[in-house]
Enzyme design. Sequence first.
Site, PDB file in Angstrom:
ATOM      1  N   ASP A  97      14.895 -34.123 -28.414  1.00  0.00           N
ATOM      2  CA  ASP A  97      15.922 -33.222 -27.879  1.00  0.00           C
ATOM      3  C   ASP A  97      17.267 -33.951 -27.960  1.00  0.00           C
ATOM      4  O   ASP A  97      17.928 -33.937 -28.991  1.00  0.00           O
ATOM      5  CB  ASP A  97      15.522 -32.847 -26.448  1.00  0.00           C
ATOM      6  CG  ASP A  97      16.468 -31.865 -25.784  1.00  0.00           C
ATOM      7  OD1 ASP A  97      17.286 -31.252 -26.479  1.00  0.00           O
ATOM      8  OD2 ASP A  97      16.393 -31.716 -24.542  1.00  0.00           O
ATOM      9  N   THR A  98      17.678 -34.655 -26.914  1.00  0.00           N
ATOM     10  CA  THR A  98      18.929 -35.426 -26.989  1.00  0.00           C
ATOM     11  C   THR A  98      18.773 -36.634 -27.912  1.00  0.00           C
ATOM     12  O   THR A  98      19.757 -37.159 -28.438  1.00  0.00           O
ATOM     13  CB  THR A  98      19.365 -35.947 -25.612  1.00  0.00           C
ATOM     14  OG1 THR A  98      18.420 -36.911 -25.151  1.00  0.00           O
ATOM     15  CG2 THR A  98      19.470 -34.818 -24.595  1.00  0.00           C
ATOM     16  N   GLY A  99      17.537 -37.107 -28.076  1.00  0.00           N
ATOM     17  CA  GLY A  99      17.277 -38.267 -28.926  1.00  0.00           C
ATOM     18  C   GLY A  99      17.207 -39.564 -28.131  1.00  0.00           C
ATOM     19  O   GLY A  99      16.860 -40.620 -28.679  1.00  0.00           O
ATOM     20  N   ARG A 144       1.175 -28.087 -19.312  1.00  0.00           N
ATOM     21  CA  ARG A 144       0.799 -29.078 -20.334  1.00  0.00           C
ATOM     22  C   ARG A 144      -0.490 -28.710 -21.057  1.00  0.00           C
ATOM     23  O   ARG A 144      -0.699 -29.067 -22.211  1.00  0.00           O
ATOM     24  CB  ARG A 144       0.537 -30.446 -19.675  1.00  0.00           C
ATOM     25  CG  ARG A 144       1.754 -31.314 -19.549  1.00  0.00           C
ATOM     26  CD  ARG A 144       1.309 -32.747 -19.263  1.00  0.00           C
ATOM     27  NE  ARG A 144       2.266 -33.434 -18.412  1.00  0.00           N
ATOM     28  CZ  ARG A 144       3.406 -33.973 -18.854  1.00  0.00           C
ATOM     29  NH1 ARG A 144       3.731 -33.869 -20.119  1.00  0.00           N
ATOM     30  NH2 ARG A 144       4.210 -34.595 -18.026  1.00  0.00           N
ATOM     31  N   GLY A 181       3.662 -36.514 -22.881  1.00  0.00           N
ATOM     32  CA  GLY A 181       3.764 -35.293 -23.679  1.00  0.00           C
ATOM     33  C   GLY A 181       3.124 -35.336 -25.052  1.00  0.00           C
ATOM     34  O   GLY A 181       2.694 -34.316 -25.580  1.00  0.00           O
ATOM     35  N   LEU A 204      13.464 -41.332 -28.014  1.00  0.00           N
ATOM     36  CA  LEU A 204      13.043 -41.946 -29.288  1.00  0.00           C
ATOM     37  C   LEU A 204      13.937 -43.099 -29.696  1.00  0.00           C
ATOM     38  O   LEU A 204      13.449 -44.134 -30.158  1.00  0.00           O
ATOM     39  CB  LEU A 204      13.044 -40.898 -30.403  1.00  0.00           C
ATOM     40  CG  LEU A 204      11.739 -40.202 -30.712  1.00  0.00           C
ATOM     41  CD1 LEU A 204      11.935 -39.260 -31.893  1.00  0.00           C
ATOM     42  CD2 LEU A 204      10.635 -41.210 -31.025  1.00  0.00           C
TER      43      LEU A 204
END
Length: 176
Positions: free
Chosen positions: A101-103, A163, A42, A106
């Site tokens: 998003d939720t983390g 994409r 992404g 990362l």
Amino acid sequence: PVTSPHPLFSNAAIARRVRELAAQIRRDHHGQPLTLLPILKGALPFAADLLRALERPVQVEFAHASSYGSGRSPGALSHGFAFDPRLLRDQCVVVVDDIVDTGQTLSRIIADIRAVGPRRVSACVLLDKPARRHAAVSVDYVGFAIEDHFVVGYGMDDDGKHRELPYIGIVEEASA
Ligand code: IMP
Ligand code: MG
């Protein structure tokens, strides 16, 4: 019938913000060895634009991640790296992703990178969706904070679709 995603950030708005983020990263890393670490797939367009906007020497290494879940709900994370970890030893590493998003993505990747012992690790995302955060992660560079919408384009996909769009759009919730 395929409906086009509803535009949220135009290509021009993205380009402007990418230049600002690049300027910030350049200032914060003045005189220091810098590595960009995009998370595939992404982050590809964002990282490519950021790289060129930095206008300074940069090393580039890649990580990959995907969450296997049903539809748009993230499930178990599979992730990995395509380089020799020793390449990061004396580097200031900026992990680059399209969206946090939720983390989960990362926080896992940052933990693995820290374990290698680089000089410094920071994170840069184009979009931040704070509504669904459950993993503690501090993101140093954020392009835009957004509401809890499912977005596509500029590298982001909906089950492999969209994409390639040059802009970022919201997909109809009904097709989830
Ligand atoms: P996290 O691990 O939940 O923070 O999710 C991060 C990853 O999920 C990102 O790298 C994206 O690939 C994907 N993701 C999260 N939200 C969206 C979205 O709205 N559209 C497309 N992909 C998303
Ligand atoms: Mg991703």
